[in-house]
Design a protein around this motif. Structure first.
Motif, PDB file in Angstrom:
ATOM      1  N   ARG A   1       0.830  -1.198   0.000  1.00 27.62           N
ATOM      2  CA  ARG A   1       0.000   0.000   0.000  1.00 27.62           C
ATOM      3  C   ARG A   1       0.868   1.252   0.000  1.00 27.62           C
ATOM      4  O   ARG A   1       0.524   2.269  -0.579  1.00 27.62           O
ATOM      5  CB  ARG A   1      -0.917  -0.050   1.237  1.00 27.62           C
TER       6      ARG A   1
ATOM      7  N   ARG B   1     -10.469   2.644   3.863  1.00 31.81           N
ATOM      8  CA  ARG B   1      -9.167   2.084   4.254  1.00 31.81           C
ATOM      9  C   ARG B   1      -8.686   2.649   5.581  1.00 31.81           C
ATOM     10  O   ARG B   1      -7.923   2.024   6.281  1.00 31.81           O
ATOM     11  CB  ARG B   1      -8.151   2.420   3.177  1.00 31.81           C
TER      12      ARG B   1
ATOM     13  N   GLY C   1       0.102   2.969  -3.299  1.00 34.77           N
ATOM     14  CA  GLY C   1      -1.063   3.764  -2.915  1.00 34.77           C
ATOM     15  C   GLY C   1      -1.345   4.858  -3.899  1.00 34.77           C
ATOM     16  O   GLY C   1      -0.423   5.582  -4.286  1.00 34.77           O
TER      17      GLY C   1
ATOM     18  N   ASP D   1      -2.678   7.614   1.193  1.00 30.40           N
ATOM     19  CA  ASP D   1      -2.597   6.154   1.264  1.00 30.40           C
ATOM     20  C   ASP D   1      -1.193   5.708   1.658  1.00 30.40           C
ATOM     21  O   ASP D   1      -1.027   4.761   2.416  1.00 30.40           O
ATOM     22  CB  ASP D   1      -2.966   5.542  -0.084  1.00 30.40           C
TER      23      ASP D   1
END
Lengths: 92, 121
Positions: A26, B42, A30, A35
């Motif tokens: 991630r 998330r 991302g 992120d």
């Protein structure tokens, strides 16, 4: 019973390594900056947990001190990065 | 051989269980970070990893070394305290920064800022 603890430490470390790999993915892929910061946050927490499992295995105090330092300094870094996203500068 | 030999069976089983459940919780949280579609979704996933996983793994360590009486368990208590206090602060600040950025770029699907009522100002 020693063997059971050693094996469960190994299994727990495998799971934590997998979790670290997910967080690293991630962080590398991302889509946006937030992120990546979230991935970095998860990555350092997972690394801290990995150090705690090493500490259970070896009973060495150094691992626990390292985990404590990572917990404190990682928080400061995440706060600084989030503030940078918001304002464009860290120290005003 | 090592310090784990002196652990009585009930404590060893409890340590194993707590450690495995904590690591599995962390794995589930990181899987959520990998799989969920949207940043705001998330943002929720790693909290289960940090709070649940950290507390369970530190409890396993506390139990192990409290039964063995070989070292102080002060570090684990401090780690639980710091992580429990700092994680919500970090994620709230990150969510706020993301909301600010999304509003600034006028992305779709982001709640707009409330306009002030005409009476006040």
């Amino acid at each position: 019973m020693e063997l059971a603890v050693v094996w469960s430490v190994l299994v727990a470390q495998t799971m934590l390594a997998l979790a670290m790999a997910f967080a690293l993915y991630r962080m590398a892929r991302g889509p946006r900056a937030q992120d990546r910061i979230l991935g970095l946050d998860t990555l350092y927490i997972n690394a801290m947990l990995m150090l705690i499992t090493f500490g259970i295995r070896t009973a060495n105090t150094v691992y626990f001190e390292t985990a404590l330092i990572i917990a404190v300094i990682g928080f400061a870094s995440s706060i600084a990065l989030a503030k940078f996203l918001m304002r464009g500068e860290v120290i005003e | 051989m090592s310090h784990l030999t002196d652990l009585p069976p009930w404590a060893a089983l409890l340590v194993c269980g707590l450690m495995l459940v904590g690591a599995a919780t962390t794995l589930i949280g990181s899987l959520g970070l990998l799989r969920l579609p949207d940043f705001y979704a998330r943002l929720h996933a790693p909290t289960i990893a940090t709070s649940g996983g950290t507390i369970l793994l530190c409890l396993a360590s506390i139990l192990c070394f409290a039964v063995l009486q070989s070292r102080w368990v002060f570090h684990e208590v401090l780690i639980i305290f710091f992580v429990t206090v700092t994680t919500p602060v970090t994620l709230m600040l990150l969510g706020q920064a993301t909301l600010y950025r999304d509003r600034f770029e006028e992305q779709q699907g982001v709640p707009r800022k409330q306009k002030p009522a005409p009476g006040e100002e």
